[in-house]
Design a protein around this motif. Sequence first.
Motif: not given
Length: 543
Positions: A1-5, A403-413, A421-424
Motif C-alpha cells: 500500500m502506498s504510504h500516501l494512503s 548549503f548545509a540546509i540544502l544537503f540535509t533537506t536532500g538527504v532526508s527526502t 513516505h511521499f507525504q513526509s
Amino acid sequence: MSHLSHCSTTAHNHSWKNNRVIYYVIFIGIALLSLINRDLTPVNELKYISIALESLNGQHLFTFYNHGEIYADKPPFYFWIVMLGIKMFGVQGGIIWSGLFSILPMVGICEIFYRWTRSELQPHIALIATLALLTSTLFFISGLVLRMDMLMAFFICLSLFHFYQAFERHNKNLPVGILPYLTLLSILLATFIKGPVGLMLPILSIVIFLISKRQLRSFFCFFPLKGLLAFIIICMAWLYAVYLEGGTEYLYDLTIGQAVKRGVNASIHREPIYYYLKSAIAALQPWTFLLIAGFISTWKNRATISNQQSLFITVSLTGLMMLSFVSSKLEIYFLPLVPFIVFTGFIGLQKASLKKTTHDAYWKWGLYPIAFITTILSVVAPLFFSKALAKLPVQINDLYWIFAILFTTGVSTLILLKKNHFQSACRAISLGVFSIIFAVALLVPKYNEVLGVKALAQEAQTQYQQYGEVGYYTYRYSTGQNMDVYLKQNVTTLDSPEELLALKPGSVIITKRNHDDLLQAFSDNQQTPTFVTQIDRYSVVVK
C-alpha cells in the motif's frame, strides 16, 4: 500500500504535522522577521512609501506622483493601505503594516485553495498541496515584499472561488444568493489594486469556462445586471474623481497611456511571447518536476476531469495566453496563476495515486529529481565552484549554512522516498524551504548595504548636519530621490556636470556607480570635494 494512503489512517498520531495552521503561523513569523531585519529595496518598495508620503503631504487621494512626476502605473487601493499605515503608525510602523498586506493575503490564498479542494483532494494531499504552494519560489518571495501583487492575486482567487460556488449551486438548481455580488466585489477590488489584470483574468476565465461547459447563456446568473451596473458606476466615479484631481493628462496616462505603455507596444519590461513558459520553471521551484508529473497524470486522466479541475486548467491557460500576448512582461505578473497550477498538479497526482498501476510512479518521478538535484547541488557547488561563489556579495560561511540546509533537506527526502513516505518527503522539502527563508532572515542585516539604501541615507544625514545643511542631491541616480523617506526632505536629481558644479559648498551629493565621473567633473574645473566616502556601490560626496 502506498504510504500516501496509509497516512490518512494514521493522521491522528501526527496531528501537529497535519495542522496547516501551524505552518501558517511559522511562515508568518519568519516573514515578519525578514521584514523587520531587512532594508527596503530602493526601486519599488521605497518608491511606494515615497509616493504615499507625497500623497499625504499633498492631500490627494486619487492621483499619485513620484517627486512631482505623474505615477499612473497603479490604481489607488494599495496606496490607500500604505497611507493609512503611515498615518496610524508612522513611516517605520507603516512599512510593517504594508508588509502584512502581502503576508496575510498569501496565507489567505493557501486557505482558500485548501477549502476549495476539500471535495477533490484527500486531507493529507490537500495539506502537502498547500505547503507546496506556500513554498513555491515566486509565491513565497512575493509574500515577503511590499507590493500589491499578492493582494490582487488574493482577490482574483476569491472572485473565482465565489463564482465556482455559484456555478455549483446553479447546476443543482439551488439559489446562488449573494455569491455573484461577492464575485463582482472581489473583481472590483482586484481591479482597484492592480488594474486591468485584476479585471480581465477572472472575467475571461469565467467566460471561457462557461463556453467550455456550454453554459454561456447562464452568464447573467453569475453577473447580474444590477451588480454589473453598480460595478460600472463605481469605476466611472473613480475615473471622474481622477479627472477632478489630476485633469485630462493624468486620466489619459492612467487609461490609454498605460494600455500603450504596457499592453500594446511596451516601453518597459518588453519580453518575447514565450517568456512565461520559460520563467514558470523557476517560478514553481522546487516543485517543478512534481507538478510536471501531475500534469502528465492529468492529461492521461483527462476523461475524468471534474468541473473544479476544469476551471483551474481554464484559469491557468487563459492567464498564460493573456499575459503572453501583453507586450510588457514581468515574472511577478505570473503570480495569480501559481495557485491554480499547483493545485491542478496535485489533483492529477492524487488521481495517479488511486490507480494500482501508477499509485507510486508519478510521485517518484516528481520527487526523486528534486531530492537528487538538491543533494548534488549542495555538495558540488562549494567543492567545485568556490571561486565563483567567492565573487558573490555574500560571506562564504553564510553560503555554507545554506548549503548545509540544502544537503540535509536532500538527504532526508531521499531517505523518506526510499521508504515510500511521499507525504513526509514533501513535508521535508517544505521545511527545508522554511529553514532557508529563516536563515536568510537572520543573515540579511549583514547585507542591507547591498540590498537597500538606509545606511547610505544615514551617512548622507551625518554629512548634511556636519557641513551646514545646504541640501541633498543625487547625480545621475534618479531612484535616489526616494531616499526622501529616510532623509525627511526632498532630494534633487542632477544629470549634468554643469548642474553639479553650480551647487553651493556643503551640498551633499549621492551617486550610484558614477563616483569616478563625479570626481572627474570636479577635477576638470579645479575643484576638490570636501568629503568623499563609498558604501558598497554608492558614494556620498560633499562639495
